[in-house]
Scaffold this active site. Structure first.
Site, mmCIF file in Angstrom:
data_model
loop_
_atom_site.group_PDB
_atom_site.id
_atom_site.type_symbol
_atom_site.label_atom_id
_atom_site.label_comp_id
_atom_site.label_asym_id
_atom_site.label_seq_id
_atom_site.Cartn_x
_atom_site.Cartn_y
_atom_site.Cartn_z
ATOM 1 N N SER A 8 0.744 -1.115 -0.140
ATOM 2 C CA SER A 8 -0.191 -0.246 0.133
ATOM 3 C C SER A 8 0.865 1.160 0.022
ATOM 4 O O SER A 8 2.345 0.857 0.610
ATOM 5 C CB SER A 8 -0.603 -0.238 1.561
ATOM 6 O OG SER A 8 -1.260 0.746 1.139
ATOM 7 N N TYR A 41 -1.865 -1.368 10.027
ATOM 8 C CA TYR A 41 -2.077 -1.510 8.990
ATOM 9 C C TYR A 41 -0.344 -0.851 7.854
ATOM 10 O O TYR A 41 0.087 -1.609 7.589
ATOM 11 C CB TYR A 41 -3.249 -0.870 8.542
ATOM 12 C CG TYR A 41 -3.192 -1.095 6.751
ATOM 13 C CD1 TYR A 41 -3.710 -2.174 6.515
ATOM 14 C CD2 TYR A 41 -3.140 0.233 5.785
ATOM 15 C CE1 TYR A 41 -3.888 -2.187 5.230
ATOM 16 C CE2 TYR A 41 -2.944 0.409 4.944
ATOM 17 C CZ TYR A 41 -3.311 -1.282 4.230
ATOM 18 O OH TYR A 41 -3.891 -1.171 3.315
#
Length: 266
Positions: free
Chosen positions: A148, A163
């Site tokens: 990401s 995350y």
């Protein structure tokens, strides 16, 4: 058979998180271009829909496996069965992931922290660990990992500390694996999407006082300079197909951002 349909003719791809979003789009793309596809996800209506969609493209090209990628035995069993059904494994798209719980670091529960690490990091590790022997047997292969922009270029996702940590970890994992596996002609690359229209937010939970840690940021012309909106799963699928193909035969250890310049702005 057209050139597009034949790009992956005779090859088999494992796609994790294949029931929706980027995983589904990648599975469809690979199947349309000739690949057999093993769909690894928790079985539900969405997974069954993807299997039907792929087998409508080419009968018998897809098989779904009920897999929790944090469960070593289930991953190993599904990988073994994939190789038996399709005769080998050539492409691995380690895509399964969750946002997990968003929380200030001092309010985050260890269990919530661990859950995000289990899915995003351990799941990636187990997928790669159990597929690599089959790629080695073939004498080459391509592994693509979904990371990401968060944790790699962007650090303003307040509350996303677990995350972002996993996404940074996946990049390091991919680069280490790329070097380790290069002599076996196995390429390992990582894609870093920005905002993509998926349903990952459905599994996201918020707890604690996030407002206390949030720094207000305003972007006068919006957050996605290239297209003024989130990308589509198919955008990432096109990149995955390129990295899976022989067209990227000299690319390994790469970290590719696919975000419409979003992370450059942020």
């Amino acid at each position: 058979m057209t050139q597009g349909q034949s790009r992956f003719h005779g090859k088999t791809a494992v796609v994790t998180g294949a029931g929706s979003g980027i995983g589904r789009a990648a599975a469809v793309k690979l199947a349309k271009e000739g690949a057999n596809v093993a769909l690894f996800d928790l079985m539900d209506d969405r997974s069954e829909e993807v299997v039907k969609e792929l087998n409508d493209i080419r009968d018998g090209c897809a098989h779904a496996f009920d897999v929790d990628t944090t469960d070593a035995k289930r991953v190993e069993k599904a990988v073994q069965e994939t190789a038996e059904i399709f005769g080998g494994i050539d492409i691995v798209f380690a895509n399964a992931g969750i946002n997990g719980v968003l929380s200030p670091v001092d309010e985050m529960n260890l269990e919530d922290w661990q859950k995000t690490l289990d899915v995003n990091l351990n799941g990636t590790f187990l997928t790669v660990k159990h597929t690599v022997p089959y790629l080695k047997k073939n004498g080459k292969g391509s592994i693509i990992i979904t990371s990401s922009v968060n944790g790699t270029r962007v650090f303003t996702g307040f509350g996303m500390i677990a995350y972002s940590t996993t996404k940074a970890g996946q990049v390091a994992f991919a680069k280490m694996a790329a070097l380790e596996l290069a002599k076996f002609k196995i390429r390992v690359n990582v894609v870093c999407p920005g905002a993509i229209s998926t349903n990952i937010d459905q599994s996201t939970k918020k707890q604690g006082n996030l407002e206390e840690i949030t720094i207000p940021i305003e972007y006068p012309d919006g957050g996605q300079p290239l297209e003024h909106g989130p990308g589509e799963p198919e955008d990432v699928a096109d990149l995955v197909a390129f990295l899976a193909s022989d067209e990227s035969r000299h690319i390994t250890g790469a970290q590719i951002f696919i975000d419409g310049a979003e992370s450059l702005l942020r």
